[in-house]
Design a protein around this motif. Sequence first.
Motif, PDB file in Angstrom:
ATOM      1  N   GLY A  34       0.800  -1.287   0.002  1.00  0.00           N
ATOM      2  CA  GLY A  34      -0.063   0.004  -0.035  1.00  0.00           C
ATOM      3  C   GLY A  34       0.941   1.216  -0.030  1.00  0.00           C
ATOM      4  O   GLY A  34       0.678   2.249  -0.796  1.00  0.00           O
ATOM      5  N   VAL A  35       1.918   1.417   0.708  1.00  0.00           N
ATOM      6  CA  VAL A  35       2.672   2.495   0.838  1.00  0.00           C
ATOM      7  C   VAL A  35       3.802   2.668  -0.605  1.00  0.00           C
ATOM      8  O   VAL A  35       3.607   3.940  -0.975  1.00  0.00           O
ATOM      9  CB  VAL A  35       3.693   2.338   2.243  1.00  0.00           C
ATOM     10  N   ALA A  36       3.948   1.559  -0.836  1.00  0.00           N
ATOM     11  CA  ALA A  36       4.691   1.794  -2.125  1.00  0.00           C
ATOM     12  C   ALA A  36       3.938   2.067  -3.159  1.00  0.00           C
ATOM     13  O   ALA A  36       4.282   3.096  -4.113  1.00  0.00           O
ATOM     14  CB  ALA A  36       5.285   0.266  -2.359  1.00  0.00           C
TER      15      ALA A  36
ATOM     16  N   ALA B 113       1.617   3.997  -3.107  1.00  0.00           N
ATOM     17  CA  ALA B 113       0.963   5.625  -3.076  1.00  0.00           C
ATOM     18  C   ALA B 113       2.536   6.365  -3.477  1.00  0.00           C
ATOM     19  O   ALA B 113       2.203   7.374  -3.989  1.00  0.00           O
ATOM     20  CB  ALA B 113       0.849   5.653  -1.384  1.00  0.00           C
ATOM     21  N   PHE B 114       3.653   5.840  -2.975  1.00  0.00           N
ATOM     22  CA  PHE B 114       4.794   6.456  -3.497  1.00  0.00           C
ATOM     23  C   PHE B 114       4.883   6.453  -5.101  1.00  0.00           C
ATOM     24  O   PHE B 114       4.999   7.545  -5.807  1.00  0.00           O
ATOM     25  CB  PHE B 114       6.128   5.995  -2.884  1.00  0.00           C
ATOM     26  N   VAL B 115       4.530   5.364  -5.676  1.00  0.00           N
ATOM     27  CA  VAL B 115       4.671   5.280  -7.115  1.00  0.00           C
ATOM     28  C   VAL B 115       3.410   5.999  -7.859  1.00  0.00           C
ATOM     29  O   VAL B 115       3.744   6.902  -8.770  1.00  0.00           O
ATOM     30  CB  VAL B 115       4.270   3.838  -7.695  1.00  0.00           C
ATOM     31  N   LEU B 116       2.431   6.137  -7.087  1.00  0.00           N
ATOM     32  CA  LEU B 116       1.368   7.129  -7.909  1.00  0.00           C
ATOM     33  C   LEU B 116       1.781   8.562  -7.415  1.00  0.00           C
ATOM     34  O   LEU B 116       1.728   9.667  -8.432  1.00  0.00           O
ATOM     35  CB  LEU B 116      -0.222   6.853  -6.943  1.00  0.00           C
ATOM     36  N   GLY B 117       2.355   9.031  -6.428  1.00  0.00           N
ATOM     37  CA  GLY B 117       2.714  10.179  -6.195  1.00  0.00           C
ATOM     38  C   GLY B 117       3.680  10.715  -7.194  1.00  0.00           C
ATOM     39  O   GLY B 117       3.847  11.837  -7.523  1.00  0.00           O
TER      40      GLY B 117
ATOM     41  N   THR C 138       2.054  11.861   9.224  1.00  0.00           N
ATOM     42  CA  THR C 138       1.415  12.594  10.487  1.00  0.00           C
ATOM     43  C   THR C 138      -0.277  12.639  10.204  1.00  0.00           C
ATOM     44  O   THR C 138      -0.997  13.277  10.563  1.00  0.00           O
ATOM     45  CB  THR C 138       2.037  13.740  10.469  1.00  0.00           C
ATOM     46  N   SER C 139      -0.589  11.856   9.106  1.00  0.00           N
ATOM     47  CA  SER C 139      -2.137  11.572   8.981  1.00  0.00           C
ATOM     48  C   SER C 139      -2.340  10.182   9.076  1.00  0.00           C
ATOM     49  O   SER C 139      -1.861   9.334   9.642  1.00  0.00           O
ATOM     50  CB  SER C 139      -2.307  12.193   7.504  1.00  0.00           C
ATOM     51  N   SER C 140      -3.713   9.987   8.356  1.00  0.00           N
ATOM     52  CA  SER C 140      -4.448   8.612   8.498  1.00  0.00           C
ATOM     53  C   SER C 140      -3.601   7.600   7.807  1.00  0.00           C
ATOM     54  O   SER C 140      -4.006   6.284   8.063  1.00  0.00           O
ATOM     55  CB  SER C 140      -5.724   8.708   8.527  1.00  0.00           C
ATOM     56  N   GLY C 141      -2.684   7.840   6.964  1.00  0.00           N
ATOM     57  CA  GLY C 141      -1.753   6.753   6.232  1.00  0.00           C
ATOM     58  C   GLY C 141      -0.712   6.372   6.987  1.00  0.00           C
ATOM     59  O   GLY C 141       0.004   5.376   6.569  1.00  0.00           O
ATOM     60  N   GLN C 142      -0.575   6.900   7.969  1.00  0.00           N
ATOM     61  CA  GLN C 142       0.735   6.469   8.936  1.00  0.00           C
ATOM     62  C   GLN C 142       0.678   5.007   9.336  1.00  0.00           C
ATOM     63  O   GLN C 142      -0.184   4.409   9.789  1.00  0.00           O
ATOM     64  CB  GLN C 142       0.784   7.224  10.215  1.00  0.00           C
ATOM     65  N   CYS C 143       1.732   4.263   9.243  1.00  0.00           N
ATOM     66  CA  CYS C 143       2.083   3.046   9.591  1.00  0.00           C
ATOM     67  C   CYS C 143       3.676   2.710   9.472  1.00  0.00           C
ATOM     68  O   CYS C 143       4.384   3.510   9.426  1.00  0.00           O
ATOM     69  CB  CYS C 143       1.323   1.926   8.599  1.00  0.00           C
ATOM     70  N   TRP C 144       3.900   1.466  10.079  1.00  0.00           N
ATOM     71  CA  TRP C 144       5.219   1.016  10.169  1.00  0.00           C
ATOM     72  C   TRP C 144       6.038   1.010   9.002  1.00  0.00           C
ATOM     73  O   TRP C 144       7.094   1.401   8.728  1.00  0.00           O
ATOM     74  CB  TRP C 144       5.280  -0.262  11.117  1.00  0.00           C
ATOM     75  N   SER C 145       5.488   0.712   7.947  1.00  0.00           N
ATOM     76  CA  SER C 145       5.968   0.337   6.690  1.00  0.00           C
ATOM     77  C   SER C 145       6.400   1.743   6.158  1.00  0.00           C
ATOM     78  O   SER C 145       7.367   1.837   5.347  1.00  0.00           O
ATOM     79  CB  SER C 145       4.808  -0.324   5.729  1.00  0.00           C
ATOM     80  N   LEU C 146       5.696   2.742   6.526  1.00  0.00           N
ATOM     81  CA  LEU C 146       5.884   4.188   6.103  1.00  0.00           C
ATOM     82  C   LEU C 146       6.943   4.576   7.060  1.00  0.00           C
ATOM     83  O   LEU C 146       8.047   5.359   6.384  1.00  0.00           O
ATOM     84  CB  LEU C 146       4.762   5.114   6.139  1.00  0.00           C
TER      85      LEU C 146
ATOM     86  N   GLY D 261      11.631  -3.345  -1.264  1.00  0.00           N
ATOM     87  CA  GLY D 261      12.224  -3.325  -2.604  1.00  0.00           C
ATOM     88  C   GLY D 261      11.134  -3.410  -3.640  1.00  0.00           C
ATOM     89  O   GLY D 261      11.302  -3.401  -4.901  1.00  0.00           O
ATOM     90  N   ILE D 262       9.864  -4.144  -3.087  1.00  0.00           N
ATOM     91  CA  ILE D 262       8.747  -4.381  -4.000  1.00  0.00           C
ATOM     92  C   ILE D 262       8.339  -3.051  -4.660  1.00  0.00           C
ATOM     93  O   ILE D 262       7.678  -3.185  -5.872  1.00  0.00           O
ATOM     94  CB  ILE D 262       7.409  -4.940  -3.286  1.00  0.00           C
ATOM     95  N   ILE D 263       8.861  -1.973  -4.391  1.00  0.00           N
ATOM     96  CA  ILE D 263       8.188  -0.528  -5.072  1.00  0.00           C
ATOM     97  C   ILE D 263       8.917  -0.529  -6.287  1.00  0.00           C
ATOM     98  O   ILE D 263       8.289  -0.154  -7.522  1.00  0.00           O
ATOM     99  CB  ILE D 263       8.802   0.435  -4.318  1.00  0.00           C
ATOM    100  N   ASN D 264      10.180  -1.127  -6.611  1.00  0.00           N
ATOM    101  CA  ASN D 264      10.819  -1.329  -7.849  1.00  0.00           C
ATOM    102  C   ASN D 264      10.054  -2.162  -8.827  1.00  0.00           C
ATOM    103  O   ASN D 264      10.069  -1.795 -10.002  1.00  0.00           O
ATOM    104  CB  ASN D 264      12.228  -1.765  -7.703  1.00  0.00           C
ATOM    105  N   PHE D 265       9.723  -3.252  -8.321  1.00  0.00           N
ATOM    106  CA  PHE D 265       8.671  -4.294  -9.098  1.00  0.00           C
ATOM    107  C   PHE D 265       7.266  -3.237  -9.409  1.00  0.00           C
ATOM    108  O   PHE D 265       6.944  -3.485 -10.576  1.00  0.00           O
ATOM    109  CB  PHE D 265       8.238  -5.508  -8.085  1.00  0.00           C
ATOM    110  N   LEU D 266       6.945  -2.938  -8.412  1.00  0.00           N
ATOM    111  CA  LEU D 266       5.433  -2.108  -8.891  1.00  0.00           C
ATOM    112  C   LEU D 266       5.856  -0.813 -10.086  1.00  0.00           C
ATOM    113  O   LEU D 266       4.915  -0.676 -10.731  1.00  0.00           O
ATOM    114  CB  LEU D 266       4.874  -1.275  -7.485  1.00  0.00           C
ATOM    115  N   ARG D 267       6.946  -0.314  -9.895  1.00  0.00           N
ATOM    116  CA  ARG D 267       7.186   0.727 -10.889  1.00  0.00           C
ATOM    117  C   ARG D 267       7.260   0.239 -12.301  1.00  0.00           C
ATOM    118  O   ARG D 267       6.796   0.516 -13.232  1.00  0.00           O
ATOM    119  CB  ARG D 267       8.554   1.365 -10.608  1.00  0.00           C
ATOM    120  N   GLY D 268       7.847  -1.115 -12.399  1.00  0.00           N
ATOM    121  CA  GLY D 268       8.137  -2.036 -13.588  1.00  0.00           C
ATOM    122  C   GLY D 268       6.780  -2.211 -13.998  1.00  0.00           C
ATOM    123  O   GLY D 268       6.322  -2.293 -15.156  1.00  0.00           O
ATOM    124  N   ALA D 269       5.915  -2.620 -13.176  1.00  0.00           N
ATOM    125  CA  ALA D 269       4.611  -3.103 -13.434  1.00  0.00           C
ATOM    126  C   ALA D 269       3.587  -2.088 -13.768  1.00  0.00           C
ATOM    127  O   ALA D 269       2.762  -2.265 -14.696  1.00  0.00           O
ATOM    128  CB  ALA D 269       4.088  -3.817 -12.330  1.00  0.00           C
TER     129      ALA D 269
END
Length: 294
Positions: A181-183, A185-189, A205-213, A284-292
């Motif tokens: 989910g966090v990854a 959001a960064f790819v969309l951003g 500091t908002s409702s998206g806050q979590c450990w992965s972030l 590192g799944i973010i790199n896979f998502l960018r590719g996808a």
Amino acid sequence: MTTIAFIGLGNMGNPMAANLVKAGHKVIGFDLIPENLALAKEHGLTIAEDAQGAVKEADVVITMLPAGKHVLSVYGEIAPWAPKGALFIDSSTIDVESARKAHAIARENRLLSVDAPVSGGTGGAAAGSLTFMAGGSKEAFARAEPVLQPMAGRIVHCGDDGAGQAAKICNNMILGISMIGVAEAFVLGEKLGLSHQALFDVASTSSGQCWSLTTYCPVPGPVPASPANRDYKPGFAAALMLKDLKLSQEAAQAAGAATPLGAEAAQLYALFNAQGGGGADFSGIINFLRGANG
Ligand code: NAD
């Protein structure tokens, strides 16, 4: 001083056993890999010739092995050799069904047992700050707690046999889903022209806050200690995340629980692993998502 047999002296087991030695216990170790035994010796463990020799005089036996099949095979091998009334603690991450079978083997051999998987990774193992999630009887847990203390930041008794493993795979299912989910959001951003820092400052500091972030932020910059800043060197490897997501899916199927996002996360991590990402940190799944996303 307690005599503790420690079987499985890999990336996690070796530093965990070292903390038991530092706490003043006699620790007798066994592993199949000679290099791991040599390191354990440097940490002050006594090395046994085989697993049965390690447990013969043990008050407590701790196992830290790859998967359920290893735990059941080792339990079958050593349980008859351990002194009656000894306490068996399995800290490996394994499926709930195997964990319950391991408890049954212990009971048949008149031993107490606790399943006590951990969270906190190799850093937590070295620092003695792991979170232990324990399953087993009150009596077994009461005996396990002081033994686990030198390796632990937190110890939670989650319930009866297998409850520790259940808590572990539920927690890691949240972690796998939240990292994706966090990854995403960064790819969309990125596509929307938003800087990583701006998204982090808002979401942390908002409702998206979590450990992965906030601890394992999947882009370099906002959290300097996160694996993204060292080319996704683990940390917590994607292959281990896939293992845990598969365990949660097996458990969900067996229990009849609907976990559609857990299933999707397992599929995405399987694809990431198949493309060679298994040795990278799971962020590192973010790199896979960018590719996808092309
Ligand atoms: P590892 O592969 O480094 O260590 C496992 C060890 O078990 C190896 O040294 C292997 O030789 C030994 N082994 C296997 N079969 C054996 C047998 N029959 N007798 C004696 N030794 C045997 O793995 P690890 O990273 O230390 O992980 C151990 C467990 O902890 C796994 O279940 C893993 O999922 C879990 N875990 C790992 C982490 C992490 O960050 N590495 C975090 C939390 C939980």
